[in-house]
Design a protein around this motif. Structure first.
Motif, PDB file in Angstrom:
ATOM      1  N   GLU A 133     -22.896  -0.158 -21.562  1.00 19.67           N
ATOM      2  CA  GLU A 133     -24.355   0.423 -20.781  1.00 19.67           C
ATOM      3  C   GLU A 133     -25.418   1.014 -21.859  1.00 19.67           C
ATOM      4  O   GLU A 133     -26.342   0.530 -21.793  1.00 19.67           O
ATOM      5  CB  GLU A 133     -23.863   1.503 -20.145  1.00 19.67           C
ATOM      6  N   ALA A 134     -24.778   1.163 -23.269  1.00 17.13           N
ATOM      7  CA  ALA A 134     -25.967   1.682 -24.213  1.00 17.13           C
ATOM      8  C   ALA A 134     -26.244   0.370 -24.852  1.00 17.13           C
ATOM      9  O   ALA A 134     -27.268   0.561 -25.572  1.00 17.13           O
ATOM     10  CB  ALA A 134     -25.007   2.532 -25.113  1.00 17.13           C
ATOM     11  N   SER A 135     -25.630  -0.701 -24.677  1.00 17.66           N
ATOM     12  CA  SER A 135     -26.170  -2.109 -25.575  1.00 17.66           C
ATOM     13  C   SER A 135     -27.277  -2.630 -24.679  1.00 17.66           C
ATOM     14  O   SER A 135     -27.641  -2.104 -23.440  1.00 17.66           O
ATOM     15  CB  SER A 135     -24.987  -2.889 -25.585  1.00 17.66           C
ATOM     16  N   GLU A 136     -28.114  -3.552 -25.234  1.00 16.68           N
ATOM     17  CA  GLU A 136     -29.034  -3.908 -24.614  1.00 16.68           C
ATOM     18  C   GLU A 136     -29.232  -5.652 -25.134  1.00 16.68           C
ATOM     19  O   GLU A 136     -29.203  -5.939 -26.140  1.00 16.68           O
ATOM     20  CB  GLU A 136     -30.504  -3.355 -25.170  1.00 16.68           C
ATOM     21  N   LEU A 137     -29.603  -6.361 -24.035  1.00 13.49           N
ATOM     22  CA  LEU A 137     -29.648  -7.721 -24.066  1.00 13.49           C
ATOM     23  C   LEU A 137     -30.653  -8.186 -23.305  1.00 13.49           C
ATOM     24  O   LEU A 137     -30.351  -8.669 -22.196  1.00 13.49           O
ATOM     25  CB  LEU A 137     -28.285  -8.530 -23.742  1.00 13.49           C
ATOM     26  N   SER A 138     -31.827  -7.882 -23.616  1.00 13.90           N
ATOM     27  CA  SER A 138     -33.087  -8.139 -22.762  1.00 13.90           C
ATOM     28  C   SER A 138     -34.080  -8.847 -23.661  1.00 13.90           C
ATOM     29  O   SER A 138     -34.226  -8.851 -24.757  1.00 13.90           O
ATOM     30  CB  SER A 138     -33.561  -6.784 -22.324  1.00 13.90           C
ATOM     31  N   ASP A 139     -34.947  -9.574 -22.879  1.00 11.44           N
ATOM     32  CA  ASP A 139     -36.312 -10.111 -23.618  1.00 11.44           C
ATOM     33  C   ASP A 139     -37.400  -9.791 -22.799  1.00 11.44           C
ATOM     34  O   ASP A 139     -37.165  -9.823 -21.253  1.00 11.44           O
ATOM     35  CB  ASP A 139     -36.185 -11.585 -24.066  1.00 11.44           C
ATOM     36  N   TRP A 140     -38.377  -9.649 -23.194  1.00 12.80           N
ATOM     37  CA  TRP A 140     -39.679  -9.608 -22.370  1.00 12.80           C
ATOM     38  C   TRP A 140     -40.954 -10.347 -22.963  1.00 12.80           C
ATOM     39  O   TRP A 140     -40.775 -10.746 -24.128  1.00 12.80           O
ATOM     40  CB  TRP A 140     -40.046  -7.978 -22.777  1.00 12.80           C
ATOM     41  N   GLN A 141     -41.757 -10.861 -22.205  1.00 13.49           N
ATOM     42  CA  GLN A 141     -42.899 -11.528 -22.703  1.00 13.49           C
ATOM     43  C   GLN A 141     -44.103 -10.761 -22.396  1.00 13.49           C
ATOM     44  O   GLN A 141     -44.449 -10.217 -21.573  1.00 13.49           O
ATOM     45  CB  GLN A 141     -43.164 -13.080 -21.954  1.00 13.49           C
ATOM     46  N   LEU A 142     -44.745 -10.738 -23.672  1.00 11.88           N
ATOM     47  CA  LEU A 142     -45.837  -9.678 -23.927  1.00 11.88           C
ATOM     48  C   LEU A 142     -47.093 -10.803 -24.323  1.00 11.88           C
ATOM     49  O   LEU A 142     -46.961 -11.712 -24.692  1.00 11.88           O
ATOM     50  CB  LEU A 142     -45.843  -8.599 -24.886  1.00 11.88           C
ATOM     51  N   SER A 143     -48.212 -10.403 -23.804  1.00 14.43           N
ATOM     52  CA  SER A 143     -49.548 -10.949 -24.317  1.00 14.43           C
ATOM     53  C   SER A 143     -50.203 -10.040 -25.126  1.00 14.43           C
ATOM     54  O   SER A 143     -50.550  -8.966 -24.999  1.00 14.43           O
ATOM     55  CB  SER A 143     -50.407 -11.008 -22.927  1.00 14.43           C
ATOM     56  N   LEU A 144     -50.118 -10.407 -26.707  1.00 12.44           N
ATOM     57  CA  LEU A 144     -50.519  -9.616 -27.643  1.00 12.44           C
ATOM     58  C   LEU A 144     -51.276 -10.573 -28.511  1.00 12.44           C
ATOM     59  O   LEU A 144     -51.397 -11.780 -28.813  1.00 12.44           O
ATOM     60  CB  LEU A 144     -49.232  -9.228 -28.542  1.00 12.44           C
ATOM     61  N   SER A 145     -52.388  -9.844 -29.118  1.00 11.06           N
ATOM     62  CA  SER A 145     -53.242 -10.279 -30.378  1.00 11.06           C
ATOM     63  C   SER A 145     -52.344 -10.368 -31.470  1.00 11.06           C
ATOM     64  O   SER A 145     -51.161  -9.629 -31.471  1.00 11.06           O
ATOM     65  CB  SER A 145     -54.618  -9.654 -30.673  1.00 11.06           C
ATOM     66  N   ARG A 146     -52.731 -11.044 -32.354  1.00 12.23           N
ATOM     67  CA  ARG A 146     -51.996 -11.229 -33.623  1.00 12.23           C
ATOM     68  C   ARG A 146     -51.874  -9.729 -34.302  1.00 12.23           C
ATOM     69  O   ARG A 146     -50.864  -9.565 -34.980  1.00 12.23           O
ATOM     70  CB  ARG A 146     -52.697 -12.016 -34.762  1.00 12.23           C
ATOM     71  N   ASP A 147     -52.905  -9.042 -34.369  1.00 18.27           N
ATOM     72  CA  ASP A 147     -52.794  -7.775 -34.888  1.00 18.27           C
ATOM     73  C   ASP A 147     -51.783  -6.810 -34.159  1.00 18.27           C
ATOM     74  O   ASP A 147     -51.214  -5.809 -34.625  1.00 18.27           O
ATOM     75  CB  ASP A 147     -54.312  -6.888 -34.866  1.00 18.27           C
ATOM     76  N   GLU A 148     -51.939  -6.895 -32.750  1.00 15.51           N
ATOM     77  CA  GLU A 148     -50.998  -6.077 -31.983  1.00 15.51           C
ATOM     78  C   GLU A 148     -49.671  -6.615 -32.184  1.00 15.51           C
ATOM     79  O   GLU A 148     -48.621  -5.685 -32.134  1.00 15.51           O
ATOM     80  CB  GLU A 148     -51.268  -6.463 -30.536  1.00 15.51           C
ATOM     81  N   LEU A 149     -49.316  -7.667 -32.420  1.00 16.22           N
ATOM     82  CA  LEU A 149     -47.865  -8.141 -32.855  1.00 16.22           C
ATOM     83  C   LEU A 149     -47.457  -7.576 -34.193  1.00 16.22           C
ATOM     84  O   LEU A 149     -46.312  -7.283 -34.450  1.00 16.22           O
ATOM     85  CB  LEU A 149     -47.768  -9.749 -33.066  1.00 16.22           C
ATOM     86  N   ALA A 150     -48.359  -7.486 -35.042  1.00 19.73           N
ATOM     87  CA  ALA A 150     -48.120  -7.059 -36.490  1.00 19.73           C
ATOM     88  C   ALA A 150     -47.679  -5.343 -36.260  1.00 19.73           C
ATOM     89  O   ALA A 150     -47.130  -4.849 -36.729  1.00 19.73           O
ATOM     90  CB  ALA A 150     -49.303  -7.059 -37.508  1.00 19.73           C
ATOM     91  N   GLU A 151     -48.824  -4.897 -35.418  1.00 18.20           N
ATOM     92  CA  GLU A 151     -48.374  -3.379 -35.298  1.00 18.20           C
ATOM     93  C   GLU A 151     -46.983  -3.204 -34.525  1.00 18.20           C
ATOM     94  O   GLU A 151     -46.407  -2.261 -34.767  1.00 18.20           O
ATOM     95  CB  GLU A 151     -49.646  -2.653 -34.197  1.00 18.20           C
TER      96      GLU A 151
END
Length: 188
Positions: A133-151
């Motif tokens: 339960e404490a483990s995580e196997l997820s993925d999320w698709q975000l919409s980000l700018s290059r700067d947001e991805l770096a942040e």
């Protein structure tokens, strides 16, 4: 390990590390501690002469060193010299001569991540429900700018550093893998 926590990968180090067995040997020494060439050969189903040669190559470039506190003249023990390797692919991606080495290294890192994950899944029944339960196997698709991805990736790195410590009672080694990359077509 030496005082330096991280090894900053340069062109020579990239070329030296860009071999699947060397990457696995280095990872094993970091995760499991010092070992002999013979022990590593058994773990990776290789000949000890092969692992010995790769250990010497890693040592020549500062990734590993002999553990002089263990072994004897016939039995050499090896240990990692740094806890991690800092890789900045953007420093090498435009260099045509380094392109194949960079590609080999990145693909082997991804293969190692896959082996770690599938190894955990193969042993899932050995873990308690609380650990699962404490483990995580997820993925999320975000919409980000290059700067947001770096942040985002910088913030994830700071979070990992916040939890880094020497092992304590009740701890288990935990593999943290973060993959964050643009999914669409290449755009400038």
């Amino acid at each position: 390990m030496t005082e330096d926590h991280s090894y900053e990968l340069d062109a020579a180090g990239l070329r030296a590390l860009a071999h699947p067995l060397r990457i696995r040997i280095l990872g094993e020494l970091r995760a499991e501690g010092p070992a002999t060439a013979t022990q590593l050969a058994e773990r990776f189903e290789q000949r000890s002469g092969t692992t010995s040669w790769h250990l010497r190559q890693l040592a020549e470039h500062g990734f590993v060193e002999q553990d002089t506190e263990r072994g004897n003249r016939r039995e050499r023990w090896w240990r990692a010299t740094h806890a991690e390797t800092a890789l900045h692919p953007e420093r090498f991606s435009a260099d045509a001569e380094l392109g194949p080495a960079l590609s080999a290294l990145l693909h082997e890192i991804a293969a190692n991540h896959h082996r770690e994950l599938t190894g955990f899944l193969a042993r899932l029944s050995e873990w308690s429900g609380a650990w699962i339960e404490a483990s995580e196997l997820s993925d999320w698709q975000l919409s980000l700018s290059r700067d947001e991805l770096a942040e985002f990736t910088a913030e994830a790195g700071r979070l990992v550093e916040r939890y880094r410590r020497d092992p304590a009672a009740g701890d288990e080694p935990v593999m943290v893998q973060l993959r964050a990359f643009p999914r669409g077509e290449r755009r400038e």
